[in-house]
Design a protein around this motif. Structure first.
Motif, PDB file in Angstrom:
ATOM      1  N   GLN A 137      44.009  11.486  51.618  1.00 27.61           N
ATOM      2  CA  GLN A 137      43.756  12.524  50.893  1.00 27.61           C
ATOM      3  C   GLN A 137      42.822  12.604  49.841  1.00 27.61           C
ATOM      4  OE1 GLN A 137      48.094  14.942  51.956  1.00 27.61           O
ATOM      5  NE2 GLN A 137      48.031  12.747  50.891  1.00 27.61           N
ATOM      6  N   PRO A 138      42.835  11.669  49.088  1.00 27.28           N
ATOM      7  CA  PRO A 138      41.920  11.343  48.080  1.00 27.28           C
ATOM      8  C   PRO A 138      40.481  11.361  48.593  1.00 27.28           C
ATOM      9  CG  PRO A 138      43.667  10.102  47.189  1.00 27.28           C
ATOM     10  CD  PRO A 138      44.135  10.553  48.785  1.00 27.28           C
ATOM     11  N   ALA A 139      40.409  10.464  49.722  1.00 28.85           N
ATOM     12  CA  ALA A 139      39.164  10.305  50.418  1.00 28.85           C
ATOM     13  C   ALA A 139      38.687  11.795  51.169  1.00 28.85           C
ATOM     14  CB  ALA A 139      39.301   9.518  51.677  1.00 28.85           C
ATOM     15  N   SER A 140      39.696  12.662  51.723  1.00 24.57           N
ATOM     16  CA  SER A 140      39.142  13.946  52.097  1.00 24.57           C
ATOM     17  C   SER A 140      38.855  15.011  50.894  1.00 24.57           C
ATOM     18  CB  SER A 140      40.582  14.371  52.829  1.00 24.57           C
ATOM     19  OG  SER A 140      40.876  13.655  53.951  1.00 24.57           O
ATOM     20  N   ALA A 141      39.264  14.778  49.584  1.00 24.01           N
ATOM     21  CA  ALA A 141      38.824  15.335  48.707  1.00 24.01           C
ATOM     22  C   ALA A 141      37.531  15.030  48.279  1.00 24.01           C
ATOM     23  CB  ALA A 141      39.917  15.157  47.387  1.00 24.01           C
ATOM     24  N   VAL A 142      37.120  14.040  48.215  1.00 25.15           N
ATOM     25  CA  VAL A 142      35.901  13.512  48.020  1.00 25.15           C
ATOM     26  C   VAL A 142      34.752  14.070  49.044  1.00 25.15           C
ATOM     27  CG1 VAL A 142      34.316  11.647  47.972  1.00 25.15           C
ATOM     28  CG2 VAL A 142      36.616  11.481  46.670  1.00 25.15           C
ATOM     29  N   ALA A 143      35.471  13.687  50.235  1.00 29.25           N
ATOM     30  CA  ALA A 143      34.215  14.261  51.552  1.00 29.25           C
ATOM     31  C   ALA A 143      34.014  15.613  51.450  1.00 29.25           C
ATOM     32  CB  ALA A 143      34.938  13.862  52.774  1.00 29.25           C
ATOM     33  N   ASN A 144      35.088  16.451  50.690  1.00 30.10           N
ATOM     34  CA  ASN A 144      34.939  17.896  51.082  1.00 30.10           C
ATOM     35  C   ASN A 144      34.614  18.668  49.531  1.00 30.10           C
ATOM     36  OD1 ASN A 144      35.149  18.375  54.018  1.00 30.10           O
ATOM     37  ND2 ASN A 144      37.197  17.364  53.676  1.00 30.10           N
ATOM     38  N   GLY A 145      34.598  17.837  48.584  1.00 30.97           N
ATOM     39  CA  GLY A 145      34.396  18.415  47.385  1.00 30.97           C
ATOM     40  C   GLY A 145      35.551  19.481  47.077  1.00 30.97           C
ATOM     41  N   CYS A 146      36.909  19.181  47.204  1.00 30.12           N
ATOM     42  CA  CYS A 146      37.992  20.201  46.764  1.00 30.12           C
ATOM     43  C   CYS A 146      39.117  19.317  46.012  1.00 30.12           C
ATOM     44  CB  CYS A 146      38.458  21.030  48.089  1.00 30.12           C
ATOM     45  SG  CYS A 146      39.201  19.578  49.497  1.00 30.12           S
ATOM     46  N   PHE A 147      40.053  20.278  45.632  1.00 36.49           N
ATOM     47  CA  PHE A 147      41.123  19.670  45.197  1.00 36.49           C
ATOM     48  C   PHE A 147      42.105  19.706  46.198  1.00 36.49           C
ATOM     49  CE2 PHE A 147      39.239  21.083  41.018  1.00 36.49           C
ATOM     50  CZ  PHE A 147      39.981  20.028  40.091  1.00 36.49           C
ATOM     51  N   ILE A 148      43.053  18.830  46.271  1.00 38.73           N
ATOM     52  CA  ILE A 148      44.242  18.533  47.232  1.00 38.73           C
ATOM     53  C   ILE A 148      45.536  18.528  46.522  1.00 38.73           C
ATOM     54  CG2 ILE A 148      45.188  17.198  49.267  1.00 38.73           C
ATOM     55  CD1 ILE A 148      42.329  16.651  50.283  1.00 38.73           C
ATOM     56  N   GLY A 149      46.439  19.644  47.093  1.00 39.77           N
ATOM     57  CA  GLY A 149      47.918  19.099  46.392  1.00 39.77           C
ATOM     58  C   GLY A 149      48.756  18.498  47.579  1.00 39.77           C
ATOM     59  N   ALA A 150      49.247  17.226  47.471  1.00 40.26           N
ATOM     60  CA  ALA A 150      49.744  16.472  48.564  1.00 40.26           C
ATOM     61  C   ALA A 150      51.234  16.664  48.247  1.00 40.26           C
ATOM     62  CB  ALA A 150      49.266  15.080  48.820  1.00 40.26           C
ATOM     63  N   THR A 151      52.228  17.043  48.845  1.00 42.75           N
ATOM     64  CA  THR A 151      53.640  17.244  48.614  1.00 42.75           C
ATOM     65  C   THR A 151      54.775  16.348  49.508  1.00 42.75           C
ATOM     66  OG1 THR A 151      54.059  19.227  49.599  1.00 42.75           O
ATOM     67  CG2 THR A 151      52.988  19.475  47.469  1.00 42.75           C
ATOM     68  N   ASN A 152      55.318  15.712  49.143  1.00 42.81           N
ATOM     69  CA  ASN A 152      56.347  14.770  49.998  1.00 42.81           C
ATOM     70  C   ASN A 152      57.873  14.878  49.448  1.00 42.81           C
ATOM     71  OD1 ASN A 152      57.003  13.183  52.226  1.00 42.81           O
ATOM     72  ND2 ASN A 152      56.751  11.702  51.010  1.00 42.81           N
ATOM     73  N   ARG A 153      58.739  15.123  50.168  1.00 39.75           N
ATOM     74  CA  ARG A 153      60.249  14.943  49.944  1.00 39.75           C
ATOM     75  C   ARG A 153      60.629  13.724  49.400  1.00 39.75           C
ATOM     76  NH1 ARG A 153      64.103  16.785  54.759  1.00 39.75           N
ATOM     77  NH2 ARG A 153      65.323  16.476  52.970  1.00 39.75           N
ATOM     78  N   VAL A 154      61.783  13.503  48.896  1.00 40.43           N
ATOM     79  CA  VAL A 154      62.498  12.134  48.710  1.00 40.43           C
ATOM     80  C   VAL A 154      63.798  11.942  49.275  1.00 40.43           C
ATOM     81  CG1 VAL A 154      61.274  12.280  46.409  1.00 40.43           C
ATOM     82  CG2 VAL A 154      63.544  13.225  46.501  1.00 40.43           C
ATOM     83  N   GLY A 155      64.369  11.010  49.114  1.00 44.92           N
ATOM     84  CA  GLY A 155      65.580  10.600  49.842  1.00 44.92           C
ATOM     85  C   GLY A 155      65.691  10.163  51.179  1.00 44.92           C
ATOM     86  N   ARG A 156      66.847  10.541  51.826  1.00 47.39           N
ATOM     87  CA  ARG A 156      67.157  10.383  53.101  1.00 47.39           C
ATOM     88  C   ARG A 156      67.879  11.664  53.803  1.00 47.39           C
ATOM     89  NH1 ARG A 156      67.150   5.018  55.225  1.00 47.39           N
ATOM     90  NH2 ARG A 156      66.726   3.742  53.521  1.00 47.39           N
ATOM     91  N   GLU A 157      67.740  11.785  54.919  1.00 47.81           N
ATOM     92  CA  GLU A 157      68.313  13.007  55.823  1.00 47.81           C
ATOM     93  C   GLU A 157      69.164  12.735  56.778  1.00 47.81           C
ATOM     94  OE1 GLU A 157      66.335  17.093  57.095  1.00 47.81           O
ATOM     95  OE2 GLU A 157      65.673  15.586  58.149  1.00 47.81           O
ATOM     96  N   ALA A 158      70.348  13.005  56.207  1.00 45.52           N
ATOM     97  CA  ALA A 158      71.651  12.744  57.233  1.00 45.52           C
ATOM     98  C   ALA A 158      71.947  13.976  58.256  1.00 45.52           C
ATOM     99  CB  ALA A 158      72.920  12.794  56.506  1.00 45.52           C
TER     100      ALA A 158
END
Length: 246
Positions: free
Chosen positions: A159-180
Motif C-alpha cells: 500500500q505504501p508503494a501504491s500510494a507512491v505510484a499513484n500520488g495519493c493517500f491510502i487508508g489501510a484498515t485491518n481488524r484484530v484478534g481471532r474469529e470463532a
C-alpha cells in the motif's frame, strides 16, 4: 486538510471452509435500502463524517457482492464499490459467496476529498489503484480482514508503494484478534494512513481495537504528482498485453 478516521474492527472479508454454507446468504442486505446503510447515514449526518461501510450485498436473490457503501458527511448516500478481485484459496473460499464486481472504479466527490475504495484482496492488484487515481481519487480506503502469514509482510509494502505510484493517500484498515468458531488465524491489525511519498503517518497497534484520527494535508497530492509526473509519462499505448485474457 482532511481529517479521517479508521476503524480497526472491520467486517470480515474472509470465509472459512467450515463456514461455506448457504445459510450466510441470509446475512446479505440491499444497498442503500438495507438497515446497515441507513443506520450509518444517520451517524454520518450526526457526526459530519464521510463513512465507508463494508456490507455483504444482495443485488437480487442469488446474486451477492462484497460491497462498500459510501456516505457523505451530510448523511447522503453517494454510491458503492463492489470488490473486483475475489480469492479462492485455502481459508478464503469467497467465490462461494461473492460475484466479482464491475464498478468501473468510481470516485466519490465527498465534502472533504475525492474518495476511492478498494477492498481487501483487491490491494494485491496494482491496476485498480491506478484506475482509481486516474479517475481523480486523492484518498483511497482499503477495508481489510487479513490474518498473519505472508500477507503481514506485504501489509506495509504494497500500500505504501501504491500510494507512491499513484500520488495519493491510502487508508489501510485491518481488524484484530481471532474469529470463532473458524479460527483461521490471528488478524494483525496495524491500520494506518500513508501519504503520497509512501510514508506511514499514523498507525494503530497490532492487537487492540482502536480508533485512530489523523489530519492529512491533501495539497500533498498535487505537489507529489507534479514532482514525479508518473501520469504524464504513462504509456497506455504499449499496455495492450495487460488486457489480454490467457
Amino acid at each position: 486538510m482532511c481529517r479521517c478516521f479508521a476503524f480497526k474492527k472491520s467486517l470480515p472479508n474472509h470465509i472459512s471452509v467450515r463456514a461455506k454454507t448457504k445459510k450466510w446468504y441470509d446475512a446479505a442486505e440491499y444497498i442503500p435500502d438495507g438497515p446497515t446503510t441507513q443506520l450509518m447515514q444517520e451517524y454520518a449526518k450526526k457526526y459530519q463524517m464521510v463513512i465507508v461501510v463494508p456490507i455483504y450485498e444482495e443485488a437480487m436473490p442469488g446474486v451477492y457482492y462484497n460491497t462498500a457503501a459510501v456516505i457523505d458527511a451530510d448523511g447522503s448516500y453517494l454510491g458503492k464499490y463492489r470488490k473486483t478481485h475475489i480469492p479462492q484459496v485455502a481459508g478464503f473460499w469467497e467465490k462461494f459467496f461473492f460475484k466479482p464486481g464491475g464498478s468501473d472504479w468510481p470516485v466519490f466527490d465527498t465534502q472533504y476529498c475525492k474518495l476511492g475504495v478498494y477492498i481487501c484482496y483487491d490491494r494485491h492488484f496494482p491496476e485498480g489503484w491506478r484506475a482509481l487515481a486516474l479517475n481523480g481519487a486523492e484518498y483511497i480506503v482499503n477495508p481489510s480482514a487479513t490474518v498473519a502469514g505472508v500477507s503481514e509482510y506485504l501489509w506495509k509494502l504494497e500500500q505504501p508503494a501504491s500510494a507512491v505510484a499513484n500520488g495519493c493517500f491510502i487508508g489501510a484498515t485491518n481488524r484484530v484478534g481471532r474469529e470463532a468458531p473458524w479460527d483461521i488465524g490471528e488478524f494483525y491489525g496495524q491500520s494506518y494512513f500513508v501519504n503520497p511519498r509512501g510514508e506511514i503517518e499514523k498507525e494503530a497497534s497490532r492487537d487492540q481495537d482502536e480508533l485512530i484520527i489523523h489530519d492529512m494535508d491533501m495539497s500533498m497530492v498535487r505537489e507529489i504528482r507534479s514532482n514525479w509526473q508518473f501520469f504524464r509519462d504513462r504509456r497506455p499505448d504499449t499496455y495492450g498485453p495487460l488486457t489480454r485474457i490467457e
